[in-house]
Design an enzyme around this catalytic site. Structure first.
Site, PDB file in Angstrom:
ATOM      1  N   HIS A  22       0.818  -1.131   0.048  1.00  0.00           N
ATOM      2  CA  HIS A  22       0.083  -0.048  -0.104  1.00  0.00           C
ATOM      3  C   HIS A  22       0.994   1.238  -0.013  1.00  0.00           C
ATOM      4  CE1 HIS A  22      -2.296  -3.096   2.530  1.00  0.00           C
ATOM      5  NE2 HIS A  22      -2.939  -2.739   1.442  1.00  0.00           N
ATOM      6  N   CYS A 136     -11.836 -11.911  -2.190  1.00  0.00           N
ATOM      7  CA  CYS A 136     -11.685 -10.926  -3.268  1.00  0.00           C
ATOM      8  C   CYS A 136     -12.554 -10.133  -3.200  1.00  0.00           C
ATOM      9  CB  CYS A 136     -11.335 -11.667  -4.337  1.00  0.00           C
ATOM     10  SG  CYS A 136     -10.112 -12.862  -4.788  1.00  0.00           S
ATOM     11  N   LYS A 304       4.842 -13.617  -2.783  1.00  0.00           N
ATOM     12  CA  LYS A 304       3.932 -12.664  -2.367  1.00  0.00           C
ATOM     13  C   LYS A 304       4.128 -12.221  -1.184  1.00  0.00           C
ATOM     14  CE  LYS A 304      -0.756 -11.993  -3.635  1.00  0.00           C
ATOM     15  NZ  LYS A 304      -1.982 -12.339  -4.345  1.00  0.00           N
ATOM     16  N   LYS A 307       0.150 -12.882   4.905  1.00  0.00           N
ATOM     17  CA  LYS A 307       0.406 -13.003   6.623  1.00  0.00           C
ATOM     18  C   LYS A 307       0.971 -14.301   6.881  1.00  0.00           C
ATOM     19  CE  LYS A 307      -3.209 -10.088   7.976  1.00  0.00           C
ATOM     20  NZ  LYS A 307      -4.804 -10.173   7.890  1.00  0.00           N
TER      21      LYS A 307
END
Ligand code: MSP
Length: 639
Positions: A22, A136, A304, A307
C-alpha cells in the site's frame, strides 16, 4: 504544464493492515504530487480507505465489535502509517463518511435514471448466480479458478451465491469506453497495460452487479433500501465524492473537470478502473479520468507478501530501519515503476549505500570537508569559470529538464534518476578537478571555484530530490545555509544561489553508510545486480585501496563476529573494526599485510570507531582475507 493536477491512490481495504505494498502506491502518488507543486502546478492528492464489505462485517462479528468500531480503529492504522512516511495528502476519504455515502447515493441515482446509448435503462434488476470469493470480494468465473477449483489468491473454494442484484449495463458502454482508451482520451500507462485492457474487450465483458442483498454494512441503494451498494460502485466514486461531487460543485469542477486527473493503481484492479469506472462516469454524464497509471506489484524475497508466509513488511518497520525519507526513495527505486519486482532488505541496504551514502552523502562530506582549511568552513567565492564548469552547468540543466519530463510522464524513477545523475556528474567533476591536490598546491582561487561549483550542484540536487526526501533535503539545505524549502524547480537550474561566506554546518554524514546484512545471494541475482551496478573507471578511481600492516588485534566483547584491528598504512596508524572473528584468530592476523579501503567515511560499529574497511573474499560460510605476499611496504597504493 500549467493545468492543475489531481492524483489519487486506490482506497485501501481496512481489513488489512497497511504494508509496503500500500505504501508503494501512496508514496508514488505523494512524490508525483509534490513534484507538481515544485513545478508550480496546483495539486490535489487523495488517498483513503475502503470500509464497506462482507469481510469487515465478518471481522467485526469475530472481534465482538461493531463494524463502525472496527473501521474507525483500522482506518487510523493507515493514517498513522502515512504520517510516518511523511505523506502529505490533501484529503483522506473514508467510504463510511456521510459525505461519501451521500455522494454514492447521488451517483447511483444518476445511473438508475440513465438511458444507455442503445436506449435501455443503464441499471436493471436481475438474479445473480455465481462463484463468489469473499476474500477478493468479487465473483470469479470458472476460468479464474485453480485446477482444484480454488480462488488463486486466497486458495479457498468460492461460495455459490444466488440473489437479487441490480446490474449496471456495462455492455452498452463498451464501444465508447474502448474508443476512449484506443484514442488515449483515457490514457492507460504504461502502454503495455493499454494492450492488456484492450485485450479484455476481446475476451468479452459482461454487465456487472452493483448491489448486494445479503450485506448489512454498506451504502443503501436509494431506490431499494434493502440492497446495499456493491464494492465497486461504492469504492470508485471516492475519487469524486472527496472533491465535492454532490455537495460542492465548484471544487468538483476545479479538480475533476479542470485538472489533469490521474489514478495510480496496482495491476490487480485494472479492469475496474479502466473499464467499469469510465463506463459508469459516462452513464452519470461525467467525464472519465485522464490517465490511469498501473504500477507493478512487488514480492518480498521472491514471494507474494502474505500473512501466512510471515513476510509482510509494514511501512513502520521500513521507516524504523531507514527513516522516512530513505524509505520513500528505496520503496520506489528498486525496480521500474510499471513492472513487477522483488525486494529484499539487503538489496535496500546495497541501494542505499551505493546511491545515497556513496554518490550523494559522500560528495557532500568530501566537498564540505575541503572548505575547512582555506575557507574556514564557509561557502567559497567563485574564481574564473572554465569550460568544465560551463559544461557541468549545461549538463545539470539537461538533468533538470529530464526530471520535469519524467514527472510529466508520471515516472517517479525517472525523476530519481535525474537527481542521482546530477550527483554522479558532480562526483566526476569533483574527481577530475582533484580539489585535494589544488589545496596542497595552494591554488586557492581554483579550489574555491571547484568547491563552490560542487556545493551549488549539491544545492541543485536538494531541489530536485526534495519531493522524495523532504526532510533530508531540508537538512542539507540548512547545512548549505540556504532556504530550507525550495520554492521552485527552477532553482535547480542556477549555479549561483548560495551565499558566499555563509557557514557550512556539516557535523555528521547526511547518509551514514549502513552495514549490509550478509545473505546468500542466488547466482542469478548476483549477475543481475552486477549488470545494474556497472560503474565507470572514474567511479572505481574514487575508491582508495592501500596495503596495511596489522599491528594489534582484539576481539570486540559480546559479539561473535567483530574484531578491532590497529593497522599501519605507511606512516599513519589507524583503527578498523571488521566482521572476521569467526574466521581468524588474532595470532593469525598480526604482521599480515592486508588490503584496506582508506577513504571511507569513519563508521561506528558497536560504538567502536572504524576508520577504513579491509577486503576479504567470501563464499557461503568461507572467508579469506586479501593479503599481499611481497615485501612491498605498508602504505603501497593499489590501482
Ligand atoms: N479497495 C480496493 C481498491 C478500491 S479503489 C477504488 C483494493 N484495496 S486493497 O487494499 O486491496 O489495495 C490494493 C492496492 O494496494 C493495489 O492496487 C496496489 O495499489 C496496492 N498494493 C497492494 N499490495 C501490493 C504489492 N505487493 N505491490 C504493490 N502494490 C500493492 O483493492
Amino acid at each position: 504544464m500549467s493545468r492543475a493536477f489531481y492524483i489519487t491512490t486506490p482506497i485501501y481495504y481496512v481489513n488489512d493492515r497497511p504494508h509496503i505494498g500500500h505504501g508503494y502506491s501512496t508514496v508514488a502518488a505523494d512524490v508525483l504530487a509534490r513534484y507538481h507543486k515544485l513545478f508550480g502546478v496546483e495539486s490535489f492528492f487523495l488517498t483513503g480507505t475502503d470500509e464497506h464489505s462482507f469481510n469487515v462485517q465478518k471481522a467485526a462479528e469475530k472481534a465482538g465489535k461493531t463494524p463502525r468500531e472496527l473501521v474507525d480503529a483500522n482506518a487510523q492504522f493507515f493514517k498513522d502509517a502515512w504520517k510516518k512516511l511523511k505523506i502529505e495528502n490533501n484529503y483522506f476519504v473514508r467510504t463510511t463518511d456521510e459525505r461519501h455515502k451521500e455522494a454514492v447515493q447521488r451517483f447511483i441515482t444518476k445511473l438508475h435514471e440513465a438511458t444507455t446509448p442503445d436506449g435501455k435503462p443503464a441499471v436493471y434488476a436481475g438474479e445473480y448466480k455465481g462463484l463468489y470469493c469473499v476474500g477478493c470480494e468479487k465473483f470469479l468465473t470458472e476460468k479464474d479458478l485453480t485446477e482444484e477449483g480454488l480462488c488463486p489468491d486466497h486458495l479457498v473454494e468460492p461460495e455459490s451465491l444466488s440473489e437479487k442484484n441490480y446490474f449496471f449495463r456495462l455492455t452498452s458502454y463498451l464501444d465508447q469506453v474502448k474508443e476512449l482508451i484506443e484514442t488515449d482520451k483515457v490514457r492507460i500507462l504504461p502502454k503495455e497495460r493499454k494492450n492488456e485492457v484492450l485485450g479484455l474487450f476481446k475476451q468479452g465483458l459482461e454487465d456487472f452487479s452493483i448491489s448486494r442483498e445479503k450485506a448489512t454494512w454498506g451504502v443503501s441503494i436509494p431506490f431499494d433500501p434493502d440492497q446495499k451498494a456493491y464494492v465497486w460502485v461504492d469504492a470508485l466514486p471516492n475519487y469524486i465524492s472527496a472533491i465535492g461531487y454532490g455537495d460542492d460543485r465548484d471544487t468538483f469542477e476545479k479538480w475533476w473537470n479542470g485538472a489533469r486527473v490521474v489514478h495510480i493503481i496496482g495491476k490487480d484492479i485494472l479492469k475496474f478502473h479502466a473499464i467499469f469506472w469510465p463506463a459508469m462516469l459516462l452513464a452519470a454524464e461525467e467525464k472519465p479520468p485522464d490517465t490511469i497509471y498501473i504500477h507493478g506489484y512487488f514480492t518480498v524475497d521472491g514471494q507474494k507478501m502474505s500473512k501466512s508466509l510471515g513476510n509482510v513488511i509494514s511501512n513502520e518497520e521500513l521507516v524504523e530501519r531507514f527513516g522516512a525519507d530513505v524509505s520513500r526513495y528505496l520503496m520506489l527505486n528498486m525496480f521500474p515503476f510499471g513492472t513487477d519486482g522483488d525486494i529484499r532488505i539487503d538489496g535496500f541496504c546495497r541501494k542505499y549505500n551505493a546511491d545515497l551514502a556513496n554518490d550523494f552523502g559522500n560528495l557532500v562530506s568530501r566537498s564540505a570537508k575541503l572548505t575547512k582549511k582555506p575557507f574556514g568552513g564557509k561557502v567559497p567565492p567563485f574564481g574564473e569559470l572554465t569550460g568544465d564548469e560551463k559544461a557541468l552547468h549545461e549538463s545539470i540543466k539537461s538533468s533538470v529538464r529530464k526530471c520535469r519530463e519524467q514527472v510529466e510522464s508520471l515516472n517517479p524513477n525517472g525523476a530519481a534518476d535525474s537527481f542521482m545523475d546530477v550527483c554522479r556528474k558532480l562526483n566526476r567533476y569533483f574527481d577530475s578537478q582533484k580539489p585535494w591536490a589544488l589545496a596542497k598546491q595552494g591554488k586557492t582561487d581554483r579550489l574555491g571555484t571547484v568547491l563552490r561549483t560542487t556545493l551549488e550542484g549539491i544545492r541543485c540536487v536538494s531541489v530536485m530530490a526534495y519531493p522524495y526526501m523532504p526532510n533530508k533535503c531540508r537538512e542539507l539545505r540548512e547545512i548549505l545555509a540556504t532556504d530550507p524549502v525550495p520554492k521552485s524547480l527552477d532553482e535547480a537550474e542556477s549555479l549561483e544561489l548560495l551565499i558566499e561566506g555563509s557557514e557550512i554546518k556539516l557535523d555528521s554524514p547526511l547518509f551514514p553508510r549502513l552495514e549490509e546484512p550478509k545473505t546468500d545471494m542466488p547466482e542469478t541475482d548476483a549477475k543481475e545486480s552486477e549488470v545494474d551496478n556497472l560503474i565507470s573507471i572514474d567511479d572505481f578511481a574514487r575508491v582508495q585501496l592501500k596495503i596495511a600492516e596489522v599491528l594489534e588485534v582484539e576481539k570486540v566483547p559480546r559479539t561473535d563476529k567483530l574484531i578491532k584491528l590497529q593497522i599501519r598504512i605507511g606512516e599513519e596508524k589507524r583503527q578498523i573494526v571488521a566482521g572476521i572473528a569467526e574466521h581468524y584468530t588474532p595470532d593469525q592476523l598480526i604482521g599480515k599485510k592486508i588490503v584496506v579501503v582508506t577513504n571511507l567515511q569513519p563508521a561506528k560499529l558497536r560504538g567502536i570507531e572504524s576508520n577504513g574497511m579491509l577486503l576479504a573474499a567470501s563464499e557461503g560460510d568461507k572467508l579469506a582475507l586479501l593479503t599481499l605476499d611481497s615485501d612491498l611496504p605498508s602504505g603501497a597504493t593499489i590501482s
